[in-house]
Design a protein around this motif. Structure first.
Motif, PDB file in Angstrom:
ATOM      1  N   ARG A 138       0.820  -1.221   0.000  1.00 30.64           N
ATOM      2  CA  ARG A 138       0.000   0.000   0.000  1.00 30.64           C
ATOM      3  C   ARG A 138       0.854   1.270   0.000  1.00 30.64           C
ATOM      4  O   ARG A 138       0.370   2.331  -0.366  1.00 30.64           O
ATOM      5  CB  ARG A 138      -0.920   0.013   1.216  1.00 30.64           C
ATOM      6  CG  ARG A 138      -1.889  -1.150   1.276  1.00 30.64           C
ATOM      7  CD  ARG A 138      -2.945  -0.959   2.361  1.00 30.64           C
ATOM      8  NE  ARG A 138      -2.383  -0.847   3.691  1.00 30.64           N
ATOM      9  CZ  ARG A 138      -2.082  -1.883   4.459  1.00 30.64           C
ATOM     10  NH1 ARG A 138      -2.269  -3.118   4.007  1.00 30.64           N
ATOM     11  NH2 ARG A 138      -1.590  -1.712   5.674  1.00 30.64           N
ATOM     12  N   TYR A 139       2.111   1.153   0.453  1.00 33.81           N
ATOM     13  CA  TYR A 139       2.963   2.341   0.573  1.00 33.81           C
ATOM     14  C   TYR A 139       4.294   2.099  -0.133  1.00 33.81           C
ATOM     15  O   TYR A 139       4.948   1.088   0.080  1.00 33.81           O
ATOM     16  CB  TYR A 139       3.215   2.666   2.053  1.00 33.81           C
ATOM     17  CG  TYR A 139       1.967   2.593   2.895  1.00 33.81           C
ATOM     18  CD1 TYR A 139       0.913   3.484   2.704  1.00 33.81           C
ATOM     19  CD2 TYR A 139       1.837   1.603   3.875  1.00 33.81           C
ATOM     20  CE1 TYR A 139      -0.240   3.400   3.469  1.00 33.81           C
ATOM     21  CE2 TYR A 139       0.687   1.515   4.647  1.00 33.81           C
ATOM     22  CZ  TYR A 139      -0.349   2.403   4.436  1.00 33.81           C
ATOM     23  OH  TYR A 139      -1.488   2.310   5.191  1.00 33.81           O
ATOM     24  N   THR A 140       4.682   3.053  -0.970  1.00 29.97           N
ATOM     25  CA  THR A 140       5.899   2.899  -1.758  1.00 29.97           C
ATOM     26  C   THR A 140       6.953   3.962  -1.438  1.00 29.97           C
ATOM     27  O   THR A 140       7.893   4.160  -2.194  1.00 29.97           O
ATOM     28  CB  THR A 140       5.573   2.943  -3.261  1.00 29.97           C
ATOM     29  OG1 THR A 140       4.897   4.178  -3.556  1.00 29.97           O
ATOM     30  CG2 THR A 140       4.678   1.774  -3.660  1.00 29.97           C
ATOM     31  N   SER A 141       6.778   4.653  -0.327  1.00 34.14           N
ATOM     32  CA  SER A 141       7.796   5.607   0.122  1.00 34.14           C
ATOM     33  C   SER A 141       7.659   5.797   1.620  1.00 34.14           C
ATOM     34  O   SER A 141       6.589   5.575   2.196  1.00 34.14           O
ATOM     35  CB  SER A 141       7.651   6.966  -0.585  1.00 34.14           C
ATOM     36  OG  SER A 141       6.499   7.658  -0.115  1.00 34.14           O
ATOM     37  N   VAL A 142       8.754   6.196   2.258  1.00 41.71           N
ATOM     38  CA  VAL A 142       8.735   6.446   3.700  1.00 41.71           C
ATOM     39  C   VAL A 142       7.764   7.564   4.026  1.00 41.71           C
ATOM     40  O   VAL A 142       7.032   7.515   5.020  1.00 41.71           O
ATOM     41  CB  VAL A 142      10.148   6.797   4.196  1.00 41.71           C
ATOM     42  CG1 VAL A 142      10.122   7.201   5.670  1.00 41.71           C
ATOM     43  CG2 VAL A 142      11.094   5.626   3.978  1.00 41.71           C
ATOM     44  N   GLU A 143       7.728   8.582   3.182  1.00 39.55           N
ATOM     45  CA  GLU A 143       6.860   9.738   3.418  1.00 39.55           C
ATOM     46  C   GLU A 143       5.379   9.367   3.369  1.00 39.55           C
ATOM     47  O   GLU A 143       4.548  10.019   4.015  1.00 39.55           O
ATOM     48  CB  GLU A 143       7.140  10.824   2.373  1.00 39.55           C
ATOM     49  CG  GLU A 143       8.494  11.480   2.495  1.00 39.55           C
ATOM     50  CD  GLU A 143       9.624  10.695   1.846  1.00 39.55           C
ATOM     51  OE1 GLU A 143      10.754  11.191   1.801  1.00 39.55           O
ATOM     52  OE2 GLU A 143       9.364   9.557   1.380  1.00 39.55           O
ATOM     53  N   ALA A 144       5.034   8.321   2.607  1.00 41.92           N
ATOM     54  CA  ALA A 144       3.631   7.936   2.449  1.00 41.92           C
ATOM     55  C   ALA A 144       3.116   7.073   3.596  1.00 41.92           C
ATOM     56  O   ALA A 144       1.907   6.837   3.714  1.00 41.92           O
ATOM     57  CB  ALA A 144       3.452   7.182   1.130  1.00 41.92           C
ATOM     58  N   MET A 145       3.998   6.591   4.464  1.00 45.03           N
ATOM     59  CA  MET A 145       3.587   5.731   5.565  1.00 45.03           C
ATOM     60  C   MET A 145       2.726   6.492   6.577  1.00 45.03           C
ATOM     61  O   MET A 145       3.088   7.596   6.979  1.00 45.03           O
ATOM     62  CB  MET A 145       4.812   5.169   6.293  1.00 45.03           C
ATOM     63  CG  MET A 145       5.664   4.215   5.490  1.00 45.03           C
ATOM     64  SD  MET A 145       7.205   3.811   6.381  1.00 45.03           S
ATOM     65  CE  MET A 145       6.549   3.047   7.881  1.00 45.03           C
ATOM     66  N   PRO A 146       1.609   5.922   7.007  1.00 43.47           N
ATOM     67  CA  PRO A 146       0.844   6.546   8.090  1.00 43.47           C
ATOM     68  C   PRO A 146       1.567   6.355   9.420  1.00 43.47           C
ATOM     69  O   PRO A 146       2.386   5.438   9.566  1.00 43.47           O
ATOM     70  CB  PRO A 146      -0.484   5.773   8.064  1.00 43.47           C
ATOM     71  CG  PRO A 146      -0.130   4.445   7.498  1.00 43.47           C
ATOM     72  CD  PRO A 146       0.962   4.691   6.507  1.00 43.47           C
ATOM     73  N   TRP A 147       1.268   7.192  10.385  1.00 41.57           N
ATOM     74  CA  TRP A 147       2.007   7.132  11.653  1.00 41.57           C
ATOM     75  C   TRP A 147       1.818   5.794  12.359  1.00 41.57           C
ATOM     76  O   TRP A 147       2.729   5.315  13.033  1.00 41.57           O
ATOM     77  CB  TRP A 147       1.612   8.289  12.552  1.00 41.57           C
ATOM     78  CG  TRP A 147       0.208   8.235  13.090  1.00 41.57           C
ATOM     79  CD1 TRP A 147      -0.903   8.802  12.552  1.00 41.57           C
ATOM     80  CD2 TRP A 147      -0.221   7.575  14.292  1.00 41.57           C
ATOM     81  NE1 TRP A 147      -2.001   8.539  13.330  1.00 41.57           N
ATOM     82  CE2 TRP A 147      -1.610   7.786  14.416  1.00 41.57           C
ATOM     83  CE3 TRP A 147       0.432   6.836  15.276  1.00 41.57           C
ATOM     84  CZ2 TRP A 147      -2.366   7.282  15.470  1.00 41.57           C
ATOM     85  CZ3 TRP A 147      -0.310   6.327  16.335  1.00 41.57           C
ATOM     86  CH2 TRP A 147      -1.691   6.542  16.432  1.00 41.57           C
ATOM     87  N   ARG A 148       0.654   5.167  12.187  1.00 44.86           N
ATOM     88  CA  ARG A 148       0.410   3.878  12.839  1.00 44.86           C
ATOM     89  C   ARG A 148       1.361   2.800  12.320  1.00 44.86           C
ATOM     90  O   ARG A 148       1.852   1.963  13.080  1.00 44.86           O
ATOM     91  CB  ARG A 148      -1.038   3.445  12.629  1.00 44.86           C
ATOM     92  CG  ARG A 148      -2.071   4.299  13.357  1.00 44.86           C
ATOM     93  CD  ARG A 148      -3.473   3.784  13.111  1.00 44.86           C
ATOM     94  NE  ARG A 148      -4.492   4.599  13.770  1.00 44.86           N
ATOM     95  CZ  ARG A 148      -4.990   5.712  13.260  1.00 44.86           C
ATOM     96  NH1 ARG A 148      -4.571   6.143  12.078  1.00 44.86           N
ATOM     97  NH2 ARG A 148      -5.905   6.401  13.925  1.00 44.86           N
TER      98      ARG A 148
END
Length: 268
Positions: A138-148
């Protein structure tokens, strides 16, 4: 201080640089390598922790442009840079708290090579199971990661305080389970290593400050330099390798190496 040959120090530096960012446990390999060549540090894990800083410098050098962009972005209040720093710090937080509170318990486990061998085998099996269960990321970059997701990776990282589990292995597998693609999971593990290992280095060096003397600085300096140079080569190659082949080869290596180590340790 126990005197060690230059070759022994270089071997330990190579082992650290080669394994720090691979999901095979650098601490576990340092313990087993120390048993194999008879390398004993008077200050417990201090030498091993200190030379890990060389691998951290390798991350800073290999990704200097990324870190520079983040720093500039923070001053410009860029949302991506803020998310990057937030995610790394959130993931670092659990290890900082738990490591500080339980440092004596985890340091005591560093004297158990059999624990390392068993953890290598179990960790290899776990990696194989996770590799087969991972779905579309679901996420392809560190910046796109949700805090959870970042905090979740941080709690998984705490398991790696058990020697042989592998900090990079735990964080990468945790990242995959929480929706990161392989490349992002590997790079997030690199970035998270910077505050985690830097913090562990400061904490352990402070704890053992009365045991340190100038005679140890030469060995630590050589180990630091060797681990830096080797890790610098490993970092980029690892990302390419896992993007193409996944983590299966490392899982099988863990199982084989752990089994061989266990047989050797029990047969001595």
């Amino acid at each position: 201080m126990v005197e060690h040959s230059l070759l022994d120090i270089i071997i330990m530096g190579v082992v650290e640089g080669l394994t720090e960012f691979l999901p095979v446990s650098s601490t576990g390999h340092l313990i087993l390598a120390g048993e194999l060549i008879g390398f004993k540090s008077d200050t417990g894990a201090t030498f091993e922790i200190a030379i890990q800083s060389g691998a951290i410098l390798a991350v800073l050098v290999a990704y200097w442009r990324r870190f520079t962009d983040v720093l500039v972005g923070l001053f410009a209040r860029d949302a991506g840079a803020i998310a990057f720093v937030r995610n790394v710090l959130l993931a670092f937080l659990p290890a900082a708290v738990i490591g500080f509170l339980l440092i004596d318990a985890f340091e005591a486990m560093l004297s158990s090579p059999i624990t390392v061998a068993i953890a290598l085998i179990v960790g290899g099996v776990v990696i194989l199971l996770i590799e087969r269960s991972v779905r579309v990321p679901r996420y392809t970059s560190v910046e796109a990661m949700p805090w959870r997701a970042s905090l979740g990776v941080g709690f998984v990282q705490c398991v790696a305080m058990i020697p042989g589990v592998s900090r990079s292995g735990a964080t990468i597998m945790g990242g995959l389970l929480l929706g990161l693609d392989r490349k992002t999971a590997a790079e997030f593990s690199f970035f998270l290593a910077v505050p985690t290992i830097a913090g562990a280095t400061v904490l352990l060096l402070w704890k053992h400050r009365h045991d340190l003397d100038t005679s140890q600085m030469g060995a630590i300096g050589i180990g630091f330099l060797v681990s830096f140079l080797v890790a610098l080569v490993v970092i980029k190659g690892f990302v390419v390798l896992v993007s193409r082949y996944g983590f299966g080869p490392f899982a099988w290596y863990r199982i084989i190496a752990g089994s061989a180590a266990l047989v050797w340790l029990l047969a001595r």
